[in-house]
Scaffold this active site. Structure first.
Site, PDB file in Angstrom:
ATOM      1  N   ILE A 156      38.121 -33.472  60.846  1.00 36.75           N
ATOM      2  CA  ILE A 156      38.698 -32.124  61.512  1.00 36.75           C
ATOM      3  C   ILE A 156      38.789 -32.220  63.005  1.00 36.75           C
ATOM      4  O   ILE A 156      37.835 -32.326  63.498  1.00 36.75           O
ATOM      5  CB  ILE A 156      37.990 -30.773  61.054  1.00 36.75           C
ATOM      6  CG1 ILE A 156      37.892 -30.656  59.613  1.00 36.75           C
ATOM      7  CG2 ILE A 156      38.209 -29.507  61.771  1.00 36.75           C
ATOM      8  CD1 ILE A 156      36.975 -29.190  59.177  1.00 36.75           C
ATOM      9  N   SER A 161      43.504 -28.815  69.015  1.00 38.33           N
ATOM     10  CA  SER A 161      43.603 -30.065  67.839  1.00 38.33           C
ATOM     11  C   SER A 161      44.876 -30.554  68.291  1.00 38.33           C
ATOM     12  O   SER A 161      45.733 -30.239  69.007  1.00 38.33           O
ATOM     13  CB  SER A 161      43.586 -29.436  66.833  1.00 38.33           C
ATOM     14  OG  SER A 161      44.923 -29.186  66.110  1.00 38.33           O
ATOM     15  N   ARG A 200      47.164 -33.134  79.091  1.00 39.91           N
ATOM     16  CA  ARG A 200      45.831 -33.026  79.002  1.00 39.91           C
ATOM     17  C   ARG A 200      45.092 -33.587  79.872  1.00 39.91           C
ATOM     18  O   ARG A 200      45.223 -34.770  80.265  1.00 39.91           O
ATOM     19  CB  ARG A 200      45.724 -33.562  77.616  1.00 39.91           C
ATOM     20  CG  ARG A 200      44.422 -33.574  77.204  1.00 39.91           C
ATOM     21  CD  ARG A 200      44.054 -34.328  75.860  1.00 39.91           C
ATOM     22  NE  ARG A 200      42.698 -34.277  75.161  1.00 39.91           N
ATOM     23  CZ  ARG A 200      42.205 -33.324  74.450  1.00 39.91           C
ATOM     24  NH1 ARG A 200      43.290 -32.468  74.116  1.00 39.91           N
ATOM     25  NH2 ARG A 200      41.135 -32.970  74.186  1.00 39.91           N
ATOM     26  N   LYS A 216      48.938 -29.846  68.336  1.00 38.73           N
ATOM     27  CA  LYS A 216      50.087 -29.908  69.602  1.00 38.73           C
ATOM     28  C   LYS A 216      51.004 -31.147  69.347  1.00 38.73           C
ATOM     29  O   LYS A 216      52.258 -30.888  69.872  1.00 38.73           O
ATOM     30  CB  LYS A 216      49.171 -29.845  70.931  1.00 38.73           C
ATOM     31  CG  LYS A 216      48.632 -28.657  70.947  1.00 38.73           C
ATOM     32  CD  LYS A 216      47.546 -28.839  72.539  1.00 38.73           C
ATOM     33  CE  LYS A 216      46.432 -29.661  72.399  1.00 38.73           C
ATOM     34  NZ  LYS A 216      45.304 -29.031  71.674  1.00 38.73           N
ATOM     35  N   GLU A 233      35.075 -40.117  63.169  1.00 35.49           N
ATOM     36  CA  GLU A 233      34.206 -39.055  64.056  1.00 35.49           C
ATOM     37  C   GLU A 233      32.480 -38.949  63.745  1.00 35.49           C
ATOM     38  O   GLU A 233      31.626 -39.038  64.437  1.00 35.49           O
ATOM     39  CB  GLU A 233      34.707 -37.812  64.417  1.00 35.49           C
ATOM     40  CG  GLU A 233      33.760 -37.132  65.602  1.00 35.49           C
ATOM     41  CD  GLU A 233      34.706 -35.761  65.830  1.00 35.49           C
ATOM     42  OE1 GLU A 233      35.574 -35.401  65.243  1.00 35.49           O
ATOM     43  OE2 GLU A 233      33.904 -35.138  66.537  1.00 35.49           O
ATOM     44  N   THR A 237      37.560 -28.434  65.634  1.00 37.57           N
ATOM     45  CA  THR A 237      36.850 -27.850  65.031  1.00 37.57           C
ATOM     46  C   THR A 237      36.496 -26.434  65.604  1.00 37.57           C
ATOM     47  O   THR A 237      36.465 -25.587  64.726  1.00 37.57           O
ATOM     48  CB  THR A 237      35.040 -28.298  65.448  1.00 37.57           C
ATOM     49  OG1 THR A 237      35.358 -29.778  64.815  1.00 37.57           O
ATOM     50  CG2 THR A 237      33.968 -27.962  64.588  1.00 37.57           C
ATOM     51  N   ASP A 246      41.104 -39.073  68.437  1.00 39.78           N
ATOM     52  CA  ASP A 246      41.678 -37.634  68.822  1.00 39.78           C
ATOM     53  C   ASP A 246      43.065 -37.770  69.162  1.00 39.78           C
ATOM     54  O   ASP A 246      43.747 -36.555  69.827  1.00 39.78           O
ATOM     55  CB  ASP A 246      40.934 -37.037  70.321  1.00 39.78           C
ATOM     56  CG  ASP A 246      39.638 -36.276  69.984  1.00 39.78           C
ATOM     57  OD1 ASP A 246      39.596 -35.688  68.694  1.00 39.78           O
ATOM     58  OD2 ASP A 246      38.663 -36.248  70.588  1.00 39.78           O
ATOM     59  N   HIS A 278      38.233 -28.834  77.862  1.00 39.24           N
ATOM     60  CA  HIS A 278      38.828 -29.844  77.448  1.00 39.24           C
ATOM     61  C   HIS A 278      39.896 -30.322  78.345  1.00 39.24           C
ATOM     62  O   HIS A 278      40.553 -31.520  78.302  1.00 39.24           O
ATOM     63  CB  HIS A 278      39.438 -29.774  75.972  1.00 39.24           C
ATOM     64  CG  HIS A 278      38.405 -29.542  75.234  1.00 39.24           C
ATOM     65  ND1 HIS A 278      38.786 -29.489  73.445  1.00 39.24           N
ATOM     66  CD2 HIS A 278      37.124 -29.200  75.025  1.00 39.24           C
ATOM     67  CE1 HIS A 278      37.560 -29.075  72.978  1.00 39.24           C
ATOM     68  NE2 HIS A 278      36.503 -28.955  73.827  1.00 39.24           N
ATOM     69  N   ASP A 336      39.815 -38.480  62.261  1.00 37.01           N
ATOM     70  CA  ASP A 336      39.377 -37.332  62.932  1.00 37.01           C
ATOM     71  C   ASP A 336      39.112 -36.348  61.566  1.00 37.01           C
ATOM     72  O   ASP A 336      40.219 -35.878  60.896  1.00 37.01           O
ATOM     73  CB  ASP A 336      40.041 -36.833  64.036  1.00 37.01           C
ATOM     74  CG  ASP A 336      38.911 -35.675  64.595  1.00 37.01           C
ATOM     75  OD1 ASP A 336      38.317 -35.216  64.007  1.00 37.01           O
ATOM     76  OD2 ASP A 336      39.345 -35.498  65.716  1.00 37.01           O
TER      77      ASP A 336
HETATM   78  N1  LIG Z   1      35.006 -31.994  77.650  1.00 36.81           N
HETATM   79  C1  LIG Z   1      36.228 -32.304  76.933  1.00 36.81           C
HETATM   80  N2  LIG Z   1      37.257 -32.672  77.420  1.00 36.81           N
HETATM   81  C2  LIG Z   1      38.247 -33.018  76.586  1.00 36.81           C
HETATM   82  N3  LIG Z   1      38.130 -33.161  75.071  1.00 36.81           N
HETATM   83  C3  LIG Z   1      37.188 -32.912  74.706  1.00 36.81           C
HETATM   84  C4  LIG Z   1      36.048 -32.493  75.269  1.00 36.81           C
HETATM   85  N4  LIG Z   1      34.916 -31.951  74.552  1.00 36.81           N
HETATM   86  C5  LIG Z   1      35.326 -32.202  73.180  1.00 36.81           C
HETATM   87  N5  LIG Z   1      36.857 -32.620  73.418  1.00 36.81           N
HETATM   88  C6  LIG Z   1      37.462 -33.296  72.147  1.00 36.81           C
HETATM   89  O1  LIG Z   1      38.631 -32.322  72.327  1.00 36.81           O
HETATM   90  C7  LIG Z   1      38.888 -32.335  70.626  1.00 36.81           C
HETATM   91  C8  LIG Z   1      39.997 -31.245  70.529  1.00 36.81           C
HETATM   92  O2  LIG Z   1      41.086 -31.148  71.080  1.00 36.81           O
HETATM   93  P1  LIG Z   1      41.656 -29.952  71.767  1.00 36.81           P
HETATM   94  O3  LIG Z   1      41.254 -29.655  72.902  1.00 36.81           O
HETATM   95  O4  LIG Z   1      43.385 -30.478  71.823  1.00 36.81           O
HETATM   96  O5  LIG Z   1      41.868 -28.756  70.761  1.00 36.81           O
HETATM   97  C9  LIG Z   1      37.689 -32.478  70.187  1.00 36.81           C
HETATM   98  O6  LIG Z   1      38.003 -32.869  68.866  1.00 36.81           O
HETATM   99  P2  LIG Z   1      36.774 -32.347  67.534  1.00 36.81           P
HETATM  100  O7  LIG Z   1      37.246 -30.830  67.254  1.00 36.81           O
HETATM  101  O8  LIG Z   1      37.504 -33.172  66.365  1.00 36.81           O
HETATM  102  O9  LIG Z   1      35.499 -32.631  67.860  1.00 36.81           O
HETATM  103  C10 LIG Z   1      36.677 -33.328  70.776  1.00 36.81           C
HETATM  104  O10 LIG Z   1      36.800 -34.599  70.463  1.00 36.81           O
HETATM  105 MG   LIG Z   2      38.933 -34.509  67.515  1.00 41.88          MG
HETATM  106 MG   LIG Z   3      36.792 -33.586  64.703  1.00 43.41          MG
HETATM  107 MG   LIG Z   4      33.877 -32.989  66.874  1.00 43.90          MG
END
Ligand SMILES: Nc1ncnc2c1ncn2[C@@H]1O[C@H](COP(=O)(O)O)[C@@H](OP(=O)(O)O)[C@H]1O
Ligand SMILES: [Mg+2]
Ligand SMILES: [Mg+2]
Ligand SMILES: [Mg+2]
Length: 350
Positions: free
Chosen positions: A136, A257, A274, A260, A72, A139, A286, A233, A134
């Site tokens: 982290i 993250s 999702r 899940k 990433e 985040t 992801d 998300h 990935d």
């Molecule tokens: N608008 C969006 N819709 C869906 N996923 C998104 C998003 N913006 C960021 N993400 C992604 O959702 C991940 C986290 O997933 P979750 O929603 O399951 O916690 C993020 O990973 P990072 O935290 O590695 O950037 C990122 O890549």
């Molecule tokens: Mg991610």
């Molecule tokens: Mg990340």
């Molecule tokens: Mg990120």
């Protein structure tokens, strides 16, 4: 088996990275550094980069010569004016992790760290082997002191053949509503899966390994479901409509993250929904590790059209509408509820 050496290296790399992240998260929570520094100086960024540099370095040590990594982060921001201090902090963190492990007997320079981060620039694809990282995932969860994962997978000819999910804040025991989490429970799980060989879980700080299986629940009324904590998300109103049509009684378990996927693989809940908002393109890092952790535990991961996720197209997943995850028994009912809910949502409101 075919990927034993790769799996051992992936477990080692992800465990070391998870330890680095834990250390940074602890410092972040204790000193609330976030409020003192700008975004680029925040420890979360340091941990993202540190984790990526560490995993990249370990994998390159283990597999010299044949190395491709799709990851990433990149070093562009770190190379800008003012980035030097952050790079120094990352370098210190990575070197401390390597010293504590003791396997490699090296000390990396700042330039080595930047190079290690940038070796994650591969585009992946349908040919050859590519690691997918990935450093982290989640985040936002990391910053809150909540759930996040280090997610590492290997693609071979476009297929995910192994995955490791290190989940430093996931309790070792179930987090389902039926088994409320006691604050005394130990946290820190590592899931790993290899194609055709099942999914296993071990404590992040130990070596006792158990095989895990997805929930066997057939009655949706008894199922509970996971979704993103972030409504940005995944559309919470859509998943709530689907749950209502299915007859799910429990409230959603919202978490950041790929934790899940890990929790679902051991049966803490039976469904993960999702639905990103219009136009968002999902990235392979992801979902690669999470999806094999679930499928090798007997679960199913598809898009809304029922197609398996295709990791062979480069950095992005090319999918229809959203990702749905469950066990084999619930999937047909789940598809019906998803289709009916999407149709209802797309009708003009009276
Ligand atoms: N608008 C969006 N819709 C869906 N996923 C998104 C998003 N913006 C960021 N993400 C992604 O959702 C991940 C986290 O997933 P979750 O929603 O399951 O916690 C993020 O990973 P990072 O935290 O590695 O950037 C990122 O890549
Ligand atoms: Mg991610
Ligand atoms: Mg990340
Ligand atoms: Mg990120």
């Amino acid at each position: 088996m075919a990927y034993d050496k790769e799996l051992a290296a992936a477990i080692k790399a992800a465990s070391l990275a998870a330890r680095l992240c834990r250390k940074v998260q602890k410092a972040l929570l204790q000193s609330d550094v976030r409020s003192k520094h700008g975004r680029n100086k925040s420890p979360v960024t340091v941990a993202d980069y540190g984790s990526q540099a560490l995993v990249s370095f370990v994998l390159q040590q283990e597999f010299p010569g044949e190395f491709s990594l799709v990851a990433e982060e990149d070093s562009n921001d770190l190379r800008k004016d003012g980035g030097g201090e952050i790079v120094e902090r990352i370098t210190k963190l990575v070197n401390e992790s390597l010293t504590s492990d003791g396997s490699y007997g090296v000390s990396l320079s700042s330039e080595d760290i930047l190079k290690a981060i940038d070796s994650g620039k591969s585009e992946g694809g349908s040919q050859g082997r590519h690691w997918v990282l990935d450093p982290i995932d989640g985040t936002k969860g990391f910053v809150k002191g909540d759930q996040y994962a280090v997610a590492l997978a290997l693609l071979d000819s476009g297929n995910v053949v192994l995955g490791v999910l290190a989940c430093p804040n996931l309790p070792l025991t179930s987090i389902s509503f039926a088994h409320p989490h006691s604050p005394n429970n130990e946290v820190g799980c590592l899931f790993f899966a290899e194609v055709g060989r099942g999914t296993y879980m071990q404590p992040l700080d130990g070596s006792s390994t158990v095989k895990v299986q997805v929930s066997a629940v057939e009655n949706p009324e008894e199922a509970s479901f996971f979704e993103s904590y972030e409504a940005a998300h995944s559309m919470h109103d859509l998943s709530s409509l689907i749950a209502q049509k299915l007859g799910v009684k429990a409230a959603p378990i919202r978490m950041d993250s790929q934790v899940k996927y890990g929790a679902l693989s051991r049966g803490d809940g039976a469904i993960y929904l999702r639905f990103p908002r219009n136009g968002y393109r999902e990235k392979i890092w992801d979902h690669a590790a999470g999806s094999i952790v679930v499928t090798e535990a007997g679960g199913v991961v598809t898009d809304v059209a029922g197609k398996q996720l295709d990791f062979s197209k480069g950095k992005y997943l090319d999918l229809d509408t959203g990702i749905i995850v469950s066990n084999q028994k619930l999937m047909p009912l789940l598809f019906d509820a998803v289709r009916a809910s999407l149709a209802q949502k797309s009708k003009p409101q009276p």
